[in-house]
Design an enzyme around this catalytic site. Sequence first.
Site, PDB file in Angstrom:
ATOM      1  N   PRO A 210       8.671  -2.211   0.561  1.00  0.00           N
ATOM      2  CG  PRO A 210       9.591  -1.468  -1.452  1.00  0.00           C
ATOM      3  CD  PRO A 210       8.791  -2.583  -0.877  1.00  0.00           C
ATOM      4  CG  ASP A 386       4.895  -1.424  -2.649  1.00  0.00           C
ATOM      5  OD1 ASP A 386       6.117  -1.243  -2.792  1.00  0.00           O
ATOM      6  OD2 ASP A 386       4.324  -2.510  -2.917  1.00  0.00           O
ATOM      7  CG  HIS A 387       9.802   4.019  -3.041  1.00  0.00           C
ATOM      8  ND1 HIS A 387       9.678   4.578  -4.289  1.00  0.00           N
ATOM      9  CD2 HIS A 387      10.478   4.931  -2.286  1.00  0.00           C
ATOM     10  CE1 HIS A 387      10.250   5.761  -4.312  1.00  0.00           C
ATOM     11  NE2 HIS A 387      10.737   6.008  -3.105  1.00  0.00           N
ATOM     12  NE  ARG A 388       7.035  -4.038  -3.751  1.00  0.00           N
ATOM     13  CZ  ARG A 388       6.480  -5.184  -3.373  1.00  0.00           C
ATOM     14  NH1 ARG A 388       7.100  -6.337  -3.610  1.00  0.00           N
ATOM     15  NH2 ARG A 388       5.314  -5.192  -2.751  1.00  0.00           N
TER      16      ARG A 388
END
Length: 414
Positions: A210, A386-388
Amino acid sequence: MDIEVVMPAIGAGTTQGRILQWLKQSGDTVKVGDILAEIETDKAVIELEAVDSGVLDRIHVEAGDTAVPVGDVIATLLAEQDARREAPAPIAEPTAPVLAMPAPPAAQPAQAVIAPPATAVEPPAHRLFASPSARRLARIMGVDLHALTGSGPNGRIVRVDIEQAAQKRPAADARPAAKASATAPGTLTPHTPMRATIARRLAQSKQQIPHFYLTVDCRMDAMMAARQSLNDSAQASPDPVRYSLNDLLLLAVARAVARVPEINAQWTDEGVLRQEQVDLSVAVALETGLITPILRDAGRMGLRELSAQVRQLADQARSGRLRPDQYEGGSLTVSNLGMHGVKSFAAIINPPQSAILAVGAVTRQPVVDGDALTIGHVMSLTLSADHRVVDGALGARFLKEVRHFMEHPIELIL
């Protein structure tokens, strides 16, 4: 005893390779450490070293474009003792018995002696020496390497030989470099291993990671002046060196990662993996794609060491001589397209990393200084994250640190 030589697994995820050139031929004696062949993988060109001594008995896979799976047998060595045992012993000439021969009749005419026809001796096979980058360029441009005389050391064919041959070749005689497509007009160029891997990894990255994006503009007036001053001093030193703006940027990124270590992490199924040192990947464009050699432990480097390491890695990347440990892993990637005039762009994350910094060109544009409008140098930075692993606030903190170092270069180089 036969010793099998197999296609090696070079680096994580490598499943196949192509033999560019055999440097030993059948019948050649091989010692441990000798280079048997040059092999192209999806990341680089490596030299295949012999791990056993013996005689090269048979080559199973000739050089060419055929991809060979890792573990497949590509050649067979005969152990030295076996080679000696199988060598035929010299055959001694038998001693002819001495016989009394009658004298020939006086009137017998002399007979002509007809010599047997001479056996044509075939010239030794021509061994082709060409740099890996020259071989790739020759395939792209459709140049026959066997028709060239190399201008490199010991007659080695280099890139300039390929370029000159392509320029001199008549258009009517040019060999097509790609197969014509049967389904649509135009030409079809087969994928190189590197291009196929890049496509697979980037598609996977966009589909599974993401992405989100943050952009900041940096005032570059102080940095431009500092770089000029540094280069003036460096040129006057006994060991002159010239620093690029990219060198200073990489140093700023390394310092920023050290200040915001939370961004130096990777997503795994078991948890978030925190990296212990700053390993910066630097995007280098090749004819066949993009590769990202790594500045290991960049956080401890000074400007001079970092600049020298960047030049060395870029040269190795362009000549296809990177080892797997020089491009696998990394904390985050820096991709700079400013030298091509690109003002700003958003890059795709290089797995398994969690961030990539896209760097645009330094441009002159209107800026506000207090209550005054003036002209200044500005550079755009875009972080893909990376939004994680990276939240918006964390990404913003990291970009703030990078911008701070770029706008206050005295803190960067002290």
